[in-house]
Design an enzyme around this catalytic site. Structure first.
Site, PDB file in Angstrom:
ATOM      1  N   LYS A  79       0.857  -1.190   0.000  1.00 44.33           N
ATOM      2  CA  LYS A  79       0.000   0.000   0.000  1.00 44.33           C
ATOM      3  C   LYS A  79       0.889   1.235   0.000  1.00 44.33           C
ATOM      4  O   LYS A  79       1.175   1.825   1.044  1.00 44.33           O
ATOM      5  CB  LYS A  79      -0.953  -0.003   1.200  1.00 44.33           C
ATOM      6  CG  LYS A  79      -2.122   0.963   0.999  1.00 44.33           C
ATOM      7  CD  LYS A  79      -2.978   0.550  -0.183  1.00 44.33           C
ATOM      8  CE  LYS A  79      -4.092   1.538  -0.467  1.00 44.33           C
ATOM      9  NZ  LYS A  79      -4.842   1.193  -1.673  1.00 44.33           N
ATOM     10  N   SER A  91      -8.559  -0.362  -5.489  1.00 43.34           N
ATOM     11  CA  SER A  91      -8.863   0.064  -4.126  1.00 43.34           C
ATOM     12  C   SER A  91     -10.370   0.235  -3.959  1.00 43.34           C
ATOM     13  O   SER A  91     -11.118  -0.722  -4.106  1.00 43.34           O
ATOM     14  CB  SER A  91      -8.104   1.347  -3.777  1.00 43.34           C
ATOM     15  OG  SER A  91      -6.720   1.109  -3.776  1.00 43.34           O
TER      16      SER A  91
END
Length: 624
Positions: free
Chosen positions: A202, A408
């Site tokens: 991430k 996402s």
């Protein structure tokens, strides 16, 4: 004293009235000037027989036009230089090319791409396939330009003949991702970073906490960038009928070829078989005049521009069969934020409302959610997903169709659909969450500014001017970890996968759809039309109409649009939000640095998740 007070009160009322009157007179005076300056539309646009369709695309390719206030658009056209690029609907380009293929008045398609901005492969491929269908009609496609960017050349490669100016060039550099990192800068400014994340890959928060890209992020980014580049090369090689190896990727190889032509970039492109001929604009014009004849003025070849031809199509009457079944398409494009948002941004409430409208429409038998988003607010994403579930519970199939990016939060709103379709070049995954808060207590203290006081509990001790305690930081981290667990658990549940298997390919890592399909994150590869056909098939529809459900204008906006002229407003559609203007100015001042900083800070500033937890992919932005 009473009379003096009344006098000044009356004087102020008179001044205030005069102020409003003058402002209104100025506003409506300017409005009248604008309206009078708008040229009257022709009742019918003339398409010359045997004409060239000049596909002079100007702007960025998008799935949905960004909303612009009609007055802002009109006054922006008169008083500003309109620095922001205009937007072009991919569907409009495809529709124009397909219509021209069947139009006996159109003889040649000219790809005039000099003003086309960079675009994702997914959007370019949709137009390229329309060009392929156009060529099947037996009509010729010519591309001409002084310079071809990588995106422009992709479309040009599908032409029967690629023409380049003798002093021009073709730039094929591959794809890259080089974000800026400003950990040291924040430390020098004494800004405290509170970053909460889950996921090895991430990397959305890395610019805050690092001065370089982490090895894990480099590994992941290299993989999907290589996959995109391989797709780009193979598509062009097939269109141009040369080997995939005909791309220079090493600096020494490139230097040797440039030296062989004495630094002549046009000759370099010609000898690489990237273009077919070198000719000036005047030479091309003479060739087309010979082929189709001159226009009414005799100054150039017979032609009609992209916008004019599109307008002629839009002026044609359309017929809707009221009794027919419908497949509804809802576009979700942009950052995902909470609440109601205008077109060009995905609002949790507003996008859910569009889905609800499709659910309650008895004629709508199936739904396609077209996604082009790198994510944003986790809460807003869940609001949208809840409505996806409601559509399924209503017995209507829903297909998620991924555009350029559905990562996402973009993946969150897709995962509960009956099927997920994506283009091979779609960027998806990035299943991970994070939270970030920047506080300025040290910056303020260095300037002699302090914050102090009392509170009834220790929980009310979070402030940009005071920072966050260690215990409350632990609370935020627990919330992020819980959010990540919910994310991968939902993916496992909705996709019929083991949670451990999802976790292995999640961790915030980015994939192309081709890669994601092997993990079960995507069902099938195909474009939007494939998804529409799949939705109709699931609903067992043999005959159906496709409708797009989009936000309706308010009465005020509709009045202004009608007053100012819908044709004028539509021609001015461009990104015009204050944040975008700030980005443009910063980008000019700092060569791109300001734009990236603002994009990063938008996580804190623009995104408005009530829990401050985001599922957003910033590395999905690629340099073309």
């Amino acid at each position: 004293m009473i009379y003096i007070g009344k006098f000044f009160k009356g004087l102020w009322a008179a001044i205030n009235f005069s102020r409003k009157l003058v402002l209104n007179l100025v506003f409506f005076g300017l409005l009248a000037v604008i309206i009078l300056s708008i040229p009257q539309q022709e009742a019918q646009i003339n398409v010359p027989d045997g004409a060239v369709l000049n596909l002079n695309l100007n702007g960025s390719l998008v799935e949905e036009l960004t909303y612009v206030d009609p007055v802002d658009a009109a006054f922006g056209e008169v008083f500003s230089s309109n620095d922001q690029p205009k937007e072009i609907l991919v569907d409009d380009v495809v529709n124009v090319i397909k219509s021209a293929a069947q139009d006996s008045r159109i003889q040649v398609l000219l790809l005039n791409l000099k003003s086309l901005h960079s675009a994702h492969l997914n959007k370019l491929d949709a137009i390229a396939q329309a060009i392929v269908e156009f060529k099947k009609s037996g009509k010729k496609v010519i591309a001409h330009g002084a310079y071809y960017s990588q995106s422009q050349y992709f479309l040009a490669s599908y032409a029967d003949e690629i023409s380049l100016h003798p002093y021009g060039g073709v730039e094929l550099r591959g794809f890259a991702s080089y974000p800026l990192y400003f950990k040291d800068a924040l430390e020098k400014l004494k800004v405290t970073q509170h970053v909460f994340r889950v996921g090895t890959y991430k990397s959305a928060v890395e610019p805050f906490i690092r001065n370089d890209m982490s090895p894990a992020a480099k590994e992941a980014n290299q993989l999907w960038l290589d996959e995109l580049w391989a797709q780009y090369k193979s598509d062009i090689a097939a269109a141009r009928e040369f080997e995939v190896s005909n791309f220079d990727e090493k600096a020494d190889q490139y230097l040797a070829k440039i030296q062989a032509v004495n630094g002549d970039y046009a000759q370099y492109a010609f000898q690489n078989s990237w273009v077919d001929t070198l000719q000036t604009d005047q030479q091309l014009q003479a060739k087309l005049i010979e082929q189709v004849g001159t226009n009414a003025s005799g100054e150039t070849f017979k032609n009609i521009s992209f916008n004019k031809y599109l307008e002629s199509l839009n002026n044609q009457p359309s017929y809707d069969m009221p009794s027919s079944n419908k497949v509804a398409v809802i576009v979700a494009r942009g950052n995902i934020v909470d609440g109601k948002q205008k077109a060009g941004r995905i609002g949790g409430d507003s996008t859910a409302a569009l889905l609800k409208k499709a659910r309650l429409n008895e004629k709508v038998k199936a739904v396609v959610l077209r996604i082009d988003s790198g994510g944003g607010s986790m809460f807003a994403s869940e609001i949208i997903r809840n409505e996806v579930l409601a559509i399924k519970e209503a017995g209507k199939p829903i297909i998620a169709s991924m555009g350029s990016v559905a990562a996402s939060g973009g993946y969150w709103i897709a995962m509960s659909a009956d099927e997920i379709w994506a283009a091979p070049s779609t960027i998806t995954g990035s299943i991970g969450v994070f939270g970030t808060i920047l506080t300025f207590e040290n910056s303020l203290n260095s300037m002699g500014i302090y914050s102090d006081g009392v509170a009834t509990t220790e929980l009310n001790n979070i402030s940009l001017s005071r920072g966050i305690s260690d215990k409350l930081s632990q609370v935020f981290q627990l919330g992020v970890e819980n959010a990540y667990d919910k994310f991968i658990s939902l993916v496992a549940q909705e996709r019929g996968l083991e949670k451990s298997a999802v976790d292995e390919v999640a961790q915030g890592r980015v994939w192309t759809a081709t890669q994601a399909k092997t993990f079960g994150l995507v069902d099938k590869l195909g474009d939007k039309q494939d998804a529409i056909n799949a939705a109709a098939s699931l609903a067992q529809l043999e005959e159906f109409d496709v409708i797009t459900i989009e936000q309706t204008l308010s009465e005020k906006d509709q009045l202004l649009r009608d007053l100012l002229g819908s044709a004028m407003i539509s021609s001015l559609i461009e990104t015009d939000s204050s944040s975008d203007n700030i980005m443009a100015k910063l980008s000019k001042l700092f060569g791109g640095f300001g734009e990236q900083v603002v994009e990063q800070l938008n996580i804190v500033n623009e995104f408005n998740d009530p829990n401050h937890i985001y599922t957003r992919c910033l590395t999905c932005e690629v340099t073309y």
